[in-house]
Motif scaffolding. Structure first.
Motif, short mmCIF file in Angstrom:
data_model
loop_
_atom_site.label_atom_id
_atom_site.label_comp_id
_atom_site.label_asym_id
_atom_site.label_seq_id
_atom_site.Cartn_x
_atom_site.Cartn_y
_atom_site.Cartn_z
N ARG A 239 18.17 -7.69 12.36
CA ARG A 239 16.75 -6.74 12.01
C ARG A 239 15.58 -7.55 11.66
NH1 ARG A 239 16.70 -3.21 14.23
NH2 ARG A 239 15.26 -2.07 12.64
N PRO A 240 14.83 -6.96 12.02
CA PRO A 240 13.46 -7.24 12.02
C PRO A 240 12.76 -6.90 9.97
CG PRO A 240 13.04 -5.87 13.66
CD PRO A 240 14.63 -5.95 13.41
N ALA A 241 12.61 -7.56 8.92
CA ALA A 241 11.84 -7.09 8.14
C ALA A 241 11.91 -5.97 7.46
CB ALA A 241 11.47 -8.38 6.96
N PRO A 242 11.73 -5.02 7.05
CA PRO A 242 10.77 -3.66 6.43
C PRO A 242 9.54 -3.79 6.79
CG PRO A 242 12.63 -4.00 4.79
CD PRO A 242 11.99 -5.03 5.39
N PRO A 243 8.67 -3.49 7.29
CA PRO A 243 6.95 -3.04 7.10
C PRO A 243 6.34 -3.29 5.58
CG PRO A 243 7.60 -0.88 7.54
CD PRO A 243 9.16 -1.64 7.50
N ALA A 244 5.41 -4.90 5.68
CA ALA A 244 5.05 -4.71 4.37
C ALA A 244 3.97 -3.80 4.14
CB ALA A 244 3.89 -5.74 4.98
N ASP A 245 3.63 -3.39 3.02
CA ASP A 245 3.07 -2.02 2.48
C ASP A 245 1.13 -1.98 3.38
OD1 ASP A 245 0.57 -2.73 0.64
OD2 ASP A 245 2.88 -3.98 0.48
N PRO A 246 0.81 -1.51 3.33
CA PRO A 246 -0.96 -0.77 4.14
C PRO A 246 -1.28 -2.53 3.00
CG PRO A 246 0.09 1.43 3.32
CD PRO A 246 1.20 0.39 3.19
N ARG A 247 -1.57 -2.41 1.73
CA ARG A 247 -2.18 -2.92 1.68
C ARG A 247 -2.01 -4.91 1.36
NH1 ARG A 247 -1.39 0.53 -2.64
NH2 ARG A 247 -3.31 1.14 -4.02
N THR A 248 -0.75 -4.83 1.78
CA THR A 248 -0.54 -6.51 2.10
C THR A 248 -1.19 -6.47 3.32
OG1 THR A 248 1.08 -6.77 0.37
CG2 THR A 248 1.15 -8.10 2.78
N TRP A 249 -0.50 -5.77 4.38
CA TRP A 249 -0.99 -5.91 6.19
C TRP A 249 -2.69 -5.76 5.67
CZ3 TRP A 249 -4.41 -3.22 9.33
CH2 TRP A 249 -4.50 -3.69 10.71
N LEU A 250 -3.51 -5.07 5.33
CA LEU A 250 -4.73 -5.14 5.51
C LEU A 250 -5.14 -7.11 4.78
CD1 LEU A 250 -7.33 -3.45 6.17
CD2 LEU A 250 -7.78 -2.55 3.84
N ARG A 251 -4.59 -6.87 3.84
CA ARG A 251 -5.33 -8.17 3.23
C ARG A 251 -5.27 -9.14 4.15
NH1 ARG A 251 -3.01 -12.50 -0.40
NH2 ARG A 251 -4.99 -13.72 -1.48
N ARG A 252 -3.92 -8.75 4.96
CA ARG A 252 -3.03 -10.30 5.57
C ARG A 252 -4.25 -9.68 6.62
NH1 ARG A 252 2.18 -8.74 7.97
NH2 ARG A 252 3.16 -9.62 5.94
N VAL A 253 -4.69 -9.29 7.52
CA VAL A 253 -5.31 -9.36 8.65
C VAL A 253 -6.67 -9.39 8.82
CG1 VAL A 253 -5.99 -7.02 9.15
CG2 VAL A 253 -5.31 -7.54 10.87
N HIS A 254 -7.48 -9.80 7.30
CA HIS A 254 -8.60 -10.32 7.08
C HIS A 254 -8.64 -11.20 6.87
CE1 HIS A 254 -11.43 -7.05 5.43
NE2 HIS A 254 -10.48 -5.87 5.99
#
Lengths: 480, 1022
Positions: free
Chosen positions: B86-101
């Motif tokens: 199974r894929p991992a549960p989604p990252a929390d929005p803060r983690t996603w934001l930092r990652r995408v930046h």
């Protein structure tokens, strides 16, 4: 022959503030140290096997039994004349002033004239009777420990190319230095110090290319010390800090250790993140240990005299040789000391005389010192320049670059002592027997360290690179 | 020998373990015995997956249809489901934001970014963030750095002297602009291969600067050695490096393996290797005036048209004015001869002598002066007449209609080899950089103009030559623009260069027939780093003095016999320069004879005077007509017409009003055009197209053993279907078009995979630079094809759309913690993407993030590099004179100077690659030196204090908990946990007494900030 375990890390007293009562993080810190020590014990037990926590400098098992564990390379930059030092040619004296009776090479750096005798007398030394010129009386006295290779040859006529060839095996493009290859192949015996150190490296003629790790991981890069100028103060490495604010740093590291463990908890198990927690502790110790290495105060008067520190003429190179011994002793794999500038296109008599005077006593001192400490057994000392000099004269008192045949010598580290390999022609111009190319020399040095040059490879961009490229043959005859 | 049980040591997260000390991989090499065997081997190897056409696979069905509707995700999920994962549960929005930046711009989100995103409940909140980031100029900076790793970008040439590569940062800025403009990748690649040859280059709309040509600079970013002993071997190494970068970067293949033998594993023959080298041998180095080249080319076309328009008017006006006086030429000549020979003639009685013939005394005086001067100048058409013996018999008249003209004397001479003949415009292609030599060689009879508004007509060409056009004399480079390093750079040659075809020297003695002053560069074996003891003779200056006739000068290149070269001519200062011929011969050819010689039997003075009058009248008639160029008696006519125009005062009393009017109109137009020309320009490293050269296969890679010719071509694995048809010159344009042809299976796959690698930390093909048999097979072959197909066929090769698609997927949105332990066991290297990897930031990003967080970041885009901060550890020959500030002016790391021998220690410590060949996947090491750097690099100390000062400034009167929230959000994009907050507070309390009384609050906070900047939370992205 398995390696003994690496030097345990330790002996450094913690510099935590003493007055502050122990708090939660310090407790954790101790725990971290405990973890590190455990990891280390584990490593020792598995010496040579994969050590993910230790990264690319982890000690590794050699391919074949090693005769040497470390190298000290005394590099004579500029190209000392072989026919005036270790390759005795009576015919050169007999025929001095006459033209060379055979063809000179197609490619020459510049034009030279007729044969020219050596300005120095040669005399036999030791049991082996090696003929050595009066430039090196003290090294001569150690002749029974030396293994001469009289037929080393390279391919490049110019300093830059010849230096790069000698150090990296390639005179054209960026390749890892031999010290980097050895660090890569064997790892380090002391995580608190760099594995490859070059003292007083030459700034020109390939410069950093001569101690670069090229495509190998950057950690195998040579660490330069004393960037080309004489200096009395202890040399240092980049990023060691100035020793101030150590207690504050301790507090920072305690916090960091805790933060990083929390971070690890959020990301899940990860070897690299674990390793980084340790690496701060290692770094902290490294910066505590390194300055001591360069502090010669602890050396006895006798030792200082042995290396010639009492004579202004020999003091600089003597100090560098002594530092080389201290680094080797502490497990640094490859130490290079550079001395120059042996490029006598003119004024050979005066300048070769002066230069030899600067190094003869320190080199002899280093050999004696290593021997008396039992280090010469497994330390390979390597002496030589990027090429020799023409037996034919340049101007009135000069000799030109000569990569076609020149002498290097090795000592200790499993080579035949009191031995001479290879013969050049009557004038020392070309090898006549047992040619040894730079690649062969590299293969042999790796072999002495337990590394097979054909198996010491690194995959880069789809190709496996080697120090010896597609060349190289171990010179079996010089192995002790 | 002991048994080798060799361990694998993993250097990197998300990187496969690299085998150490192992011999070649299990796949044995395949010895190729003969050509037939090679063909069979080739056919078999061409079956390798990466050479198959790109398909457009249908996204597979998945069990969990609710996870994502994104086709990309379905390919990923299907592979996971195959393994029961199974894929991992989604990252929390803060983690996603930092990652995408970090992925898109390489900079952390600000607190404002964070709060805006957290407050945005719209379903497309993520898409809005991604679009904002893709539109940010920092996108180009971030992704340019990725590309620079491939192009082994550096600003110096390494080796010993580490000489600067002049103005090379223009290439870096080109990348930033092109990526920000989302230039389609096929176009971007075409510009790299042939940006100088495109019929319609991209231009900056505001300045008309040529953008496309800048891309070709990549070829010259490698190392260059000064004074190589074996100059040809050195060229082979340089070209090898170019082939290596070309094939790895653009094709994901290691073609340079085939330099000495057919490839051991891939369908690449030695011939393929040498077929590629030909493209590089056919192009040379230049500094291109990219800012002015398009504008000035347009001006030059207009100038040609303007001159063509006025030339007949000048001709007619002159002929009308001259016609009445033509009939008196013979009389004046005789009278002037008499006046000149009779020593008793004085100014007063000369008047008397002249009057009976109805001649004007002033004009006669001019004729006498003209004869006097002609007697000493054998190029003067009157020379023969002026040198007639005093007592020659009068009656025998022989009109000299067939004197030797000024035609080049060399053609067909045995032992003389013509390398270039600009007196014959059809003899070679016109290859001139810029407008300084006009648009073609001039022929006899072509009009010459001056820049003198009082006297715009100079005369006519009397021989054919490449002629420096005085209109362009004011060309200059912008102040601050760099000259080339070494002797080549002594004068800027940019945009003022004429080159010969490429040839292989025989004996090596070259002779140039020139007039004026020339700076000559013999580009032997493409060696440009001319400096030091060897090869100085490649550069020469010649000056033939003030005389108006061309003469031979000799350039001794005998040490380079057998080497390949072309010759580049450029002018010096304001001096004239005509280049007629370049020949190779043992002896210097005799200088061309003057145009008019005495006929074989001495004519009488009056006969010769008549002949001159006749010739001048003929010439005048031609001047009035359309053109005399190309007529059978061109060179004779041209000589006399030129003479007439230069000596108008002999046949015309004074300029006519008509002539003056035409002059004024003409000059006004020229001045208008001069006003449109761009006289100053910056320059940039670029290719210059030369003669098509096909290299020989060099047996075992040795230049001394040339084998069969390898015609220029893409490797036959690609071009077999459509052989490359070269139009002219290097053929790079054709090569580029074929490279980006959608039928090419590798280009789209390779770039899509590179982007995937940067977004997900590991390529679908992990060996991003090697899609050959020694590379790894793709983990998701269908997904790779899906993306490559969409990229090339649907998304217009848009890199931004590709990035957008990847970062808006659910795969990208996963957290970095696996859903369960079992998943990690079944997919330990995360090849199936069951979670997002934890990645250490690259060296540049760590430094940029420190600056961004501290508030010191200076967002200026582009411009000259900021010098490296010099410390005592930065040592060596070529050490820059001037160091830069510790914080690099707050500029992003992209703008720190990349001097090969003086790479910044911090960058090296964190694995910025040494720039010597393509590195698509960096090492990621983890060594104590990095910890030392974080602890002790003065930049960290300095910026920690800057950050702490900013903290105190922005949170006046706030308590420790509030301040900690501010710090954590700024650095990590999240607030601290309760435990973290209390740990930090404890540390602050601990630090306070360790500081002296003199240290302020900022110093204490600075220590805490320093720890925060060193933490894994900061230098890793989850």
């Amino acid at each position: 022959m398995p390696f003994p375990p690496p030097n345990p890390i330790g002996g450094m007293s913690s510099t935590s503030p003493q007055s502050t009562p122990i708090n939660r993080r310090q407790a954790l810190h101790r725990c971290a140290v405990g973890f590190g020590a455990l990891a280390l014990a584990d490593l020792v037990a598995r010496a040579g096997s994969a050590a993910p926590g230790m990264g690319p400098l982890a000690m590794r098992v050699p391919h074949v039994p090693a005769r040497a564990r470390r190298v000290i390379f005394l590099f004579m930059h500029g190209g000392p004349s072989h026919v005036d030092t270790f390759d005795h040619k009576p015919a050169l004296l007999r025929d001095s002033g006459k033209p060379l009776p055979f063809d000179k090479p197609r490619v020459q750096f510049s034009k030279t004239g007729n044969l020219r005798q050596s300005p120095w007398q040669f005399r036999p030394y030791g049991q082996c009777g090696a003929m050595i010129s009066d430039l090196f009386p003290l090294v001569g006295a150690m002749a029974d420990d030396l293994c001469f290779i009289k037929t080393v040859h390279g391919t490049n006529e110019a300093h830059g190319g010849a230096l790069l060839k000698l150090h990296t095996g390639s005179d054209t493009f960026v390749r890892p230095s031999i010290g980097s290859w050895i660090s890569y192949g064997l790892g380090t015996e002391n995580q608190n110090l760099p594995s490859f150190i070059t003292i007083n490296p030459t700034l020109g003629h390939g410069g950093v290319g001569n101690w670069s790790s090229a495509f190998l991981p950057a950690t195998h890069q040579g660490t330069p010390i004393g960037g080309g100028k004489a200096r009395d103060e202890p040399a240092g490495f980049a990023y060691l800090g100035d020793g101030s604010g150590t207690d504050r740093q301790r507090a920072q590291l305690d916090l960091l250790a805790e933060m990083n463990r929390d971070h690890l908890g959020r990301t899940g198990p990860d070897a690299e993140l674990e390793a980084r927690i340790q690496s701060f502790e290692l770094a902290f110790k490294m910066q505590a240990e390194a300055p001591g290495v360069f502090d010669l105060k602890g050396e006895t008067e006798a030792t200082r005299r042995l290396y010639g520190l009492d004579d202004p003429k020999t003091a600089e190179f003597g100090r560098q040789c002594l530092q080389a011994r201290r680094l080797s002793e502490r497990g640094v794999r490859f130490v290079q000391v550079t001395h120059g500038y042996w490029d006598q296109h003119e004024k050979l008599t005066a300048d070769h005389g002066r230069l030899a005077g600067e190094v003869d006593r320190p080199i002899a001192g280093l050999l004696k010192d290593l021997k008396s400490r039992g280090l010469l057994e497994d330390t390979l000392v390597w002496w030589g320049g990027e090429f020799g000099r023409t037996p034919t004269v340049q101007g009135t008192d000069g000799r030109d670059h000569h990569p076609h045949a020149f002498t290097m010598w090795l000592a200790g580290g499993g080579v035949k002592p009191g031995f001479s390999h290879g013969v050049t022609d009557d004038y020392g111009f070309y090898p006549v027997d047992e040619k040894v190319h730079i690649h062969d020399l590299h293969a042999t040095i790796l072999h002495l360290l337990g590394l097979e040059h054909e198996r010491l490879t690194y995959r880069f961009g789809g190709r496996d690179f080697r120090l010896t490229d597609v060349h190289g043959k171990v010179v079996e005859k010089i192995l002790g | 020998m002991i048994c080798l049980r060799f361990p694998r040591v993993s250097f990197a997260i998300g990187m496969v373990a690299l085998p150490l000390l192992t011999a070649l991989p299990t796949r044995a090499t395949e010895p190729v015995k003969s050509a037939v065997a090679w063909e069979e081997t080739f056919a078999r190897r061409q079956q390798w997956w990466s050479f198959q056409p790109i398909r457009n696979p249908v996204p597979p069905n998945v069990q969990d249809g609710g996870w994502s509707g994104h086709p990309l995700d379905r390919f990923v999920l299907a592979r996971l489901e195959e393994k029961g994962l199974r894929p991992a549960p989604p990252a929390d929005p803060r983690t996603w934001l930092r990652r995408v930046h970090y992925i898109i711009t390489g900079l952390p989100p600000t607190r404002a970014d964070l709060h805006a995103f957290l407050g945005d409940r719209a379903p497309d909140a993520r898409a809005k963030v991604v679009d904002r980031l893709l539109a940010s100029p920092h996108f180009g900076e971030r992704w340019a750095r990725h590309w620079m790793d491939l192009m082994r970008y550096a600003e110096s040439r390494g080796h010993e002297g580490d000489y600067a590569i002049a103005n090379v940062w223009q290439y870096r800025d080109y990348l930033v602009r092109a990526l920000n403009a989302d230039v389609p990748y096929d176009r971007f690649l075409l510009e790299h291969i042939a940006g100088d040859l495109l019929p319609q280059p991209r231009q900056d709309p505001a300045t008309t600067a040529n953008e496309s040509v800048l891309a070709t600079g990549w070829a010259f970013l490698g190392e260059e050695i000064h004074s190589p002993v074996d100059i040809r071997q050195d060229e082979c190494e340089r070209i090898d490096n170019k082939v290596d970068v070309f094939s790895k970067s653009f094709l994901g293949l290691t073609v340079s393996c085939a330099r000495c033998h057919d490839h051991k594993f891939d369908p690449i023959s030695s011939k393929d290797y040498y077929a590629l080298t030909g493209f590089f041998l056919s192009s040379s180095y230049r500094q291109a005036r990219f800012e002015s080249m398009e504008q000035n080319h347009g001006v030059a076309l207009e100038l040609d048209a303007w001159r063509a328009r006025y030339r007949p008017q000048f001709g007619a006006a002159f002929a009308d004015a001259a016609r009445p006086g033509l009939g008196q030429i013979a009389d004046y000549l005789i009278a002037a001869r008499a006046g000149l020979q009779d020593a008793s003639v004085t100014p007063s009685n000369r008047l008397a002598t002249a009057r009976p013939d109805g001649l004007d005394p002033d004009r006669l005086a001019r004729w006498i002066a003209a004869l006097k001067s002609a007697a000493g100048d054998e190029t003067d058409p009157l020379h023969s007449f002026a040198r007639l013996p005093p007592l020659a018999a009068d009656p025998s008249i022989d009109i000299p209609k067939t004197e030797t003209g000024n035609s080049p004397p060399i053609s067909g001479t045995p032992g003389v080899r013509i390398i270039a003949d600009f007196s014959d415009p059809t003899a070679q292609p016109w290859q001139s950089d810029g407008e300084a030599f006009g648009s073609r060689p001039l022929q006899p009879g072509d009009w010459l103009f001056t820049t003198d508004p009082q006297n715009p007509v100079a005369g006519l060409m009397t021989y054919g030559a490449a002629h420096r056009d005085p209109f362009w004399r004011k060309l200059a480079t912008t102040p601050g623009n760099e000259n080339d390093s070494g002797q080549l750079g002594a004068t800027s040659r940019a945009g003022q260069m004429l080159r010969t075809p490429t040839v292989t020297l025989h004996g090596g003695r070259l002779h140039y027939l020139i007039r004026g002053q020339a700076r000559v560069y013999a580009a032997v074996d493409s060696h440009i780093m001319v400096e030091g003891p060897l090869h100085g003779r490649l550069l020469q200056r010649f000056d033939t003095g003030a005389q108006r006739r061309p003469t031979w000068v000799t350039h001794d290149l005998t040490p380079y016999a057998g080497h390949r070269l072309h010759i580049e001519f450029s002018p010096m200062g304001d001096a004239d320069l005509d280049v007629l011929q370049v020949v190779e011969s043992e002896l210097k050819p005799a200088d061309p004879v003057p145009a008019l010689t005495l006929p074989k039997h001495a004519p009488s003075p009056s006969g010769l005077a008549q002949a001159i009058q006749w010739a001048a009248s003929e010439a005048c008639r031609h001047l009035a007509g359309d053109s005399i160029a190309g007529s059978p008696r061109t060179s004779q006519c041209a000589l006399w017409a030129d003479w007439l125009l230069r000596n108008r005062a002999l046949v015309i009393g004074q300029e006519t009003a008509e002539w003056t009017r035409i002059s004024q109109e003409f000059v006004a137009g020229c001045e208008r055009l001069a006003g449109q020309a761009r006289w100053e320009s910056r320059t940039a490293v670029a290719m210059f197209d030369g003669t098509g050269v096909d290299e020989n296969v060099l047996v075992r890679g040795k230049p001394s053993q040339p084998g069969a010719i390898a015609p220029r071509s893409l490797p036959s694995a690609f071009s077999a279907a459509t052989p490359l048809r070269m139009t002219a010159s290097s053929g790079r344009h054709e090569l580029g078009l074929q490279l980006v042809d959608p039928a090419n299976p590798l280009v789209a796959r390779v770039i899509v995979n590179r982007v995937w690698h940067h977004v997900f930390g590991r390529g679908l093909v992990a060996t991003v630079d090697n899609f050959g048999a020694l590379g790894e097979r793709p983990s998701h072959p269908e997904l790779l094809d899906h993306l490559a197909w969409k990229f090339g066929h649907e998304d217009g090769w848009s890199l931004k759309r590709l990035v957008r698609q990847l970062v808006l997927s659910e795969t990208f949105a996963q957290g970095s913690r696996p859903g369960d332990d079992r998943t990690e066991e079944l997919d330990p290297n995360n090849v199936l993407l069951h979670r997002m990897p934890v990645r250490r930031l690259e060296a540049e990003v760590i430094r940029d993030a420190v600056l961004a967080v501290s508030g010191r970041l200076n967002p200026t885009l582009g411009g000259p590099p900021v010098p490296v901060h010099l410390t005592e550890f930065v040592v060596g020959r070529g050490r820059p004179d001037k160091g830069g500030p510790l914080d690099g002016d707050g500029r992003r790391s992209l703008y720190t100077a990349v001097r090969r021998n003086f790479l910044p220690t911090l960058m090296l410590t964190f694995d910025t690659p040494t720039p010597f060949s393509t590195v698509g996947r960096r090492n990621v090491t983890n060594v104590p030196a990095q910890a030392l750097a974080l602890m002790n690099d003065p930049l960290f100390h300095e910026q920690a204090l800057v950050w702490a000062t900013r903290l105190l400034h922005e949170t006046p009167g706030a308590g420790v908990p509030e301040r900690l929230v501010w710090l954590y959000e700024t650095a990590y994009g999240r607030p601290p946990t309760a435990e973290e907050a209390s740990a930090c507070a404890e540390t602050l309390a601990e630090l306070k007494p360790l500081h002296g009384d003199g240290d302020g609050e900022a110093a204490v906070w600075g220590d805490l900030c320093h720890a925060l900047l060193s933490a894994n939370d900061f230098i890793y992205v989850r």
